[in-house]
Design a protein around this motif. Structure first.
Motif, PDB file in Angstrom:
ATOM      1  N   GLU A 177      54.714  39.941  59.583  1.00 31.90           N
ATOM      2  CA  GLU A 177      54.996  40.673  58.472  1.00 31.90           C
ATOM      3  C   GLU A 177      56.481  41.213  58.428  1.00 31.90           C
ATOM      4  O   GLU A 177      56.988  41.078  57.599  1.00 31.90           O
ATOM      5  N   LEU A 214      54.739  34.970  52.690  1.00 36.54           N
ATOM      6  CA  LEU A 214      55.213  36.326  52.849  1.00 36.54           C
ATOM      7  C   LEU A 214      56.603  36.552  52.414  1.00 36.54           C
ATOM      8  O   LEU A 214      56.990  37.718  51.678  1.00 36.54           O
ATOM      9  N   ASN A 218      57.854  38.966  49.585  1.00 30.47           N
ATOM     10  CA  ASN A 218      58.885  40.070  49.679  1.00 30.47           C
ATOM     11  C   ASN A 218      60.211  39.922  48.779  1.00 30.47           C
ATOM     12  O   ASN A 218      60.559  40.912  48.256  1.00 30.47           O
TER      13      ASN A 218
END
Length: 354
Positions: A177, A214, A218
């Motif tokens: 992450e 991910l 973002n």
């Protein structure tokens, strides 16, 4: 001269043979060779005679028998749930070496399992058969049947790059992450707004889609939209996908590849096609590993320190082997970003067209 394995095994010297030639009992030989002769007041002459006979006969203790008696083998198993291994796999070669080094530092030998023809039940029986004190299980998916079987066992297990949905097994993993956050931040700081993402074909790699998703999330939070058709499954030879992307009226200025092997393949394809890197297209990978490739570039990448990751896994498994009973430990390895030579700023012209 050919010596068959069975012949070599038959020649192995036993305690009984040492005792017979030394003229003493088996228990006396066992005590002398275990360094416990003082417990029974065995004379120095007898001790010297037993040691001399054992040396002459090239006697070595049966380590499996000794480990069963003591309840420890000082061996750890390492098993990959991908259930296959390729030649020249830089990632697995690096990780396996790191596990071996970390195991040795902690006083363990490593048993790397490489027979992937067994059923899950057979694998479980082999892993749980007493050959090792614990297991490093690499990248198990949540529904892997091996996890369900191992939950019935008392064998200490640490998951490496995986998490147990049943919250029974401890785990160690890189901080994906944070890693994808670093990639997003670097892209934005360098002025990139048109970004393509390469994932694995047909869901072949478990890490691919989570990393890509991910990063996309973002970027979305920062107001950058990645079109669906710019998220493409690709292998190392990415010429066709690159030609299609770069032929668009406003092509991407940056491309994220879900791991470094793909990034180096893409870099080689860019050189073959005359696509300037990073002037026309920046390339970013994941893992921080150099893969042999026909490119002059070093790929920009999220760097995962495999040596540290391995040490964390070994230390955690050792803690559970030695009776750790605290809260479930799920440890995360910090990652960093390396720009290599394949990552640069979007040009003023590219920025003006975004």
């Amino acid at each position: 001269m050919i010596i068959r394995v069975a012949d070599r095994q038959a020649e192995r010297t036993t305690l009984q043979q040492v005792a017979s030639q030394a003229g003493v009992s088996v228990s006396t030989v066992s005590l002398v060779l275990a360094g416990k002769a003082g417990h029974r007041r065995i004379s120095e002459d007898t001790r010297a005679r037993v040691r001399k006979v054992a040396e002459d006969l090239n006697y070595a203790p049966n380590l499996l028998t000794r480990s069963l008696r003591r309840g420890r083998t000082h061996v750890l198993s390492f098993y990959s749930t991908f259930r296959h291994r390729e030649e020249a796999d830089v990632y697995m070669d690096t990780l396996s070496s790191a596990i071996e080094l970390a195991g040795g530092e902690a006083g363990y030998d490593i048993l790397v399992h490489c027979n992937f023809n067994r059923s899950s039940k057979e694998i479980y029986q082999f892993l749980n058969g007493g050959l090792s004190d614990g297991l490093i299980l690499f990248a198990p998916p949540p529904d892997d049947p091996l996890l369900a079987l191992l939950r019935k066992s008392s064998l200490p297990v640490v998951l490496l790059n995986g998490r147990d949905p049943g919250l029974m097994f401890p785990s160690v993993a890189d901080d994906v992450e944070v890693g994808m956050g670093l990639v997003a931040n670097q892209l934005i700081e360098k002025g990139h707004r048109r970004i393509a993402l390469f994932t694995a074909p047909n869901g072949e790699a478990r890490d691919a889609d989570p990393r890509v998703n991910l990063l996309r999330a973002n970027l979305r939070e920062s107001g950058i939209h990645v079109p669906d058709h710019w998220i493409r499954p690709s292998r190392e030879d990415a010429r066709e996908a690159l030609l299609e992307l770069m032929a668009e009226p406003e092509p991407p200025t940056a491309l994220f590849c879900w791991h470094d092997r793909l990034a180096y393949g893409v870099l080689a394809s860019c050189e073959n096609l005359g696509i300037q890197v990073p002037e026309k297209l920046s390339i970013i990978g994941y893992d921080g590993l150099y893969w042999p490739s026909r490119t002059r570039h070093v790929a920009a990448s999220v760097t995962v320190n495999q040596r540290t990751l391995a040490r964390m896994a070994i230390r955690l498994l050792d803690a559970y082997i030695n009776g750790y009973e605290g809260p479930l430990r799920e440890e995360v390895l910090p990652v960093t970003f390396s720009s290599g030579t394949s990552f640069g700023s979007a040009s003023p012209l590219q920025r003006s067209n975004q």
